[in-house]
Scaffold this active site. Structure first.
Site, mmCIF file in Angstrom:
data_model
loop_
_atom_site.group_PDB
_atom_site.id
_atom_site.type_symbol
_atom_site.label_atom_id
_atom_site.label_comp_id
_atom_site.label_asym_id
_atom_site.label_seq_id
_atom_site.Cartn_x
_atom_site.Cartn_y
_atom_site.Cartn_z
ATOM 1 N N PHE A 12 0.838 -1.211 0.000
ATOM 2 C CA PHE A 12 0.000 0.000 0.000
ATOM 3 C C PHE A 12 0.875 1.265 0.000
ATOM 4 C CE2 PHE A 12 -2.322 2.790 3.254
ATOM 5 C CZ PHE A 12 -2.974 3.526 2.284
ATOM 6 N N TYR A 146 5.317 -7.605 15.944
ATOM 7 C CA TYR A 146 5.417 -6.400 15.111
ATOM 8 C C TYR A 146 6.031 -5.256 15.929
ATOM 9 C CZ TYR A 146 3.724 -2.702 11.916
ATOM 10 O OH TYR A 146 3.620 -1.650 11.038
#
Ligand code: UDP
Length: 328
Positions: A12, A146
């Protein structure tokens, strides 16, 4: 012609960055292993001589022939559903991948910008979040893979800056949205828009009182561009401070899409941050940057994009319920 390497090029943000740097007249080398990225996002660039693409996993040694002026490291799964599904790759791309790219930057004498995230603040106890806040992260929770990879990424980047004198930039990206988000990435905007388009009810997790602040992609890219071109090496928040609860946001989407769907409530995923809003004083002061596209306009543009996706694509990507994954 300046040469720039962009990792995560088919994703993206990566694909929007490729467009931006092509438009700025750079020679752009896109790199992606297509785990979460999609070539569809950059296929319009393949005909250009100033663009080339390497299908490569940056956790392996990264070789790029010729000179490099800049490196943007944007390769990483970036949605909770992705890093729950591929936790080891998430850790590796943030840690080993970043190490490889810093090594490449040192070798080439390139300036490197690293994509960090508001997730390094965890479930924040300081609101809004300033760059000075150290965060509140659960190292062993589902998001830990993450969050900690990104925290390590910031540390190793500063170490390369201080110890090796590499020119480094760190952007802390807050929730960003716009065309080319993956319909099934589990994030709240594609989730709600996909549900609205399929005629399903909108799934709000928890009681919906948790907040987020959504930044339109064009604003985010402008902030990143300015940071790369600046001489500032400490982390900078880039995001839109306009905050909303997820429950109110679901109502906004229902109004925007003109559907008569209801809101239904599901369990709140573990460690889902209760509030998030960037303090962007630093970006304003150092980069002269602030977001320009309001949520109403940005959401309209994003919905137009999702509407162009085919019916088959919509059906293929039925909503994946991330609150269930957390329980397994
Ligand atoms: N969320 C939701 N319904 C969904 C997907 C997400 O209510 O179908 C919530 C999620 O629990 C979180 C917020 O929306 O509180 C933003 O989630 P997202 O995954 O987009 O980003 P992040 O949590 O990383 O900010």
């Amino acid at each position: 012609m300046k040469r720039i390497l962009i990792t995560g090029a088919a994703g993206f943000l990566g694909s929007h960055l490729c467009d931006r740097f092509v438009n700025e007249g750079f020679h752009v080398i896109g790199m992606d292993n297509l785990i979460t990225g999609d070539l569809k996002n950059i296929e319009h660039l393949f005909k250009l001589e100033q663009f080339e693409f390497y299908n490569h996993d940056v956790t392996k040694f990264v070789h790029v022939p010729g000179e490099l002026d800049y490196i943007l490291h944007f390769a990483s799964p970036a949605s909770p559903i992705d890093y729950l599904k591929i936790p080891i790759q998430t850790l590796k791309v943030g840690a080993l991948g970043t190490h490889n790219l810093l090594g490449l930057a040192k070798e080439k004498g390139a300036r490197v910008l690293i994509a960090s995230t508001s997730e390094i603040y965890g479930d924040p106890l300081v609101h809004p979040q300033t760059e000075e806040y150290y965060g509140n992260v659960n190292t062993i929770g589902p998001r830990g893979v993450y969050d900690e990879a990104k925290r390590f990424q910031e540390s190793i980047t500063m170490a390369y800056h201080r110890f090796h004198g590499v020119e480094t930039r760190i952007v802390r990206i807050f929730n960003t949205y716009g065309p080319r988000m993956r319909l099934n990435d589990g994030r709240v905007i594609p989730a709600f828009m996909g549900q609205a388009l399929r005629g399903e009810d909108l799934t709000v997790f928890g009681d919906g009182s948790q907040t987020r602040s959504f930044c339109y992609v064009d604003d985010e890219i402008e902030g990143i561009y300015r940071l790369l071109m600046s001489d500032y090496s400490d982390p900078v928040n880039i995001g839109n401070p306009h905050e909303i609860t997820i429950k109110d946001f679901a109502e906004e989407i229902i109004n925007l899409t003109g559907t008569d769907q209801k809101v239904i409530y599901k369990d709140l995923p573990q460690d889902d941050p209760m509030q998030r809003q960037p303090d962007i004083s630093k970006a304003k002061e150092i980069l002269g940057w602030e977001p320009k596209v309001g949520r109403a306009e940005g959401m309209k543009r994003t919905f137009e994009y999702f509407k162009t996706l085919s019916k088959e694509e919509l059906e293929r990507t039925e909503h994946r319920d991330f609150s269930d994954i957390n329980k397994k």
